[in-house]
Design a protein around this motif. Sequence first.
Motif, PDB file in Angstrom:
ATOM      1  N   UNK A 292      30.382  26.079 -11.054  1.00 19.88           N
ATOM      2  CA  UNK A 292      29.036  25.570 -10.788  1.00 19.88           C
ATOM      3  C   UNK A 292      28.301  26.434  -9.759  1.00 19.88           C
ATOM      4  N   UNK A 293      28.200  27.709 -10.099  1.00 24.32           N
ATOM      5  CA  UNK A 293      27.371  28.612  -9.282  1.00 24.32           C
ATOM      6  C   UNK A 293      25.899  28.277  -9.535  1.00 24.32           C
ATOM      7  N   UNK A 294      25.594  27.800 -10.728  1.00 24.93           N
ATOM      8  CA  UNK A 294      24.211  27.451 -11.087  1.00 24.93           C
ATOM      9  C   UNK A 294      24.052  25.926 -11.185  1.00 24.93           C
ATOM     10  N   UNK A 295      22.871  25.499 -11.649  1.00 19.75           N
ATOM     11  CA  UNK A 295      22.537  24.073 -11.687  1.00 19.75           C
ATOM     12  C   UNK A 295      21.867  23.667 -10.375  1.00 19.75           C
ATOM     13  N   UNK A 296      20.971  22.701 -10.455  1.00 19.80           N
ATOM     14  CA  UNK A 296      20.299  22.036  -9.324  1.00 19.80           C
ATOM     15  C   UNK A 296      19.345  22.881  -8.470  1.00 19.80           C
TER      16      UNK A 296
END
Length: 253
Positions: free
Chosen positions: A47-51
């Motif tokens: 989860x390096x990305x998202x949000x």
Amino acid sequence: MVYSTNYWGKCMRVAILSDVHANLEALQQVLRALEHERYDALISLGDVVGYGPLPNECVRLVADAASHVILGNHDDALLGRTDIRDFNSYARQAIRWQSTITSPETREIISTYKPFVELPDAFFVHGGPRSPLDWPYILNIYDARLHFRNLQKDICFIGHSHRSVVFDQKEDGAIKQAVRERIQLEEGHRYIINVGSVGQPRDGVADASFALYDSGERVVEIRRVAYDFARTQKLMQDNDLPEFLIRRLQFGE
Ligand code: ZN
């Protein structure tokens, strides 16, 4: 510190971070803190990305800094593989926006992320060792028991829930759950350790969380560093990301 070989194999110091969630300010602060540490490997648990506001920058920086990078559900969703209908509406909105700004290079890098990583004594995965690509959560002793059954190593490092926690299983199978800053690993015990989140902590503390594991000393430390969340919030505002996601950063919720 002297590094030697014990029965586990090579002694190592491993820096572990998870759930950066496109929060470059928090990631940079963690990497600055790690400049003062000696470590042999840096592992990102996904989860390096998202949000957050800066997915391309975070993917690039993690690729440069980490020796191993594991896939998270938001990374997978950005590539269009994990179905975002399972995401809450805020997460969905953020990943939809991110997919409009993601570069081909970012996608290329994410496509190399691994489902899990194994070192001689430890297992590293986003959600849990049992069926990792179904993105399981390990939130209580009941969940932990299922995952210990699928774990071939003495120690498993996870992220995904954004809350640091330790599940400690004794030889007789009994499991204790605790929140600890320093974990002295005991002979005969097995552990599932959540390192918390760099970019969106949810344990009531805004500071970025990460871990250092020393296999020679048999110690895991959970570290927290303050970062300028207002800068991340400003960038999120500029890009019309959901107010709920912006506010939660300052409360760590
Ligand atoms: Zn996450």
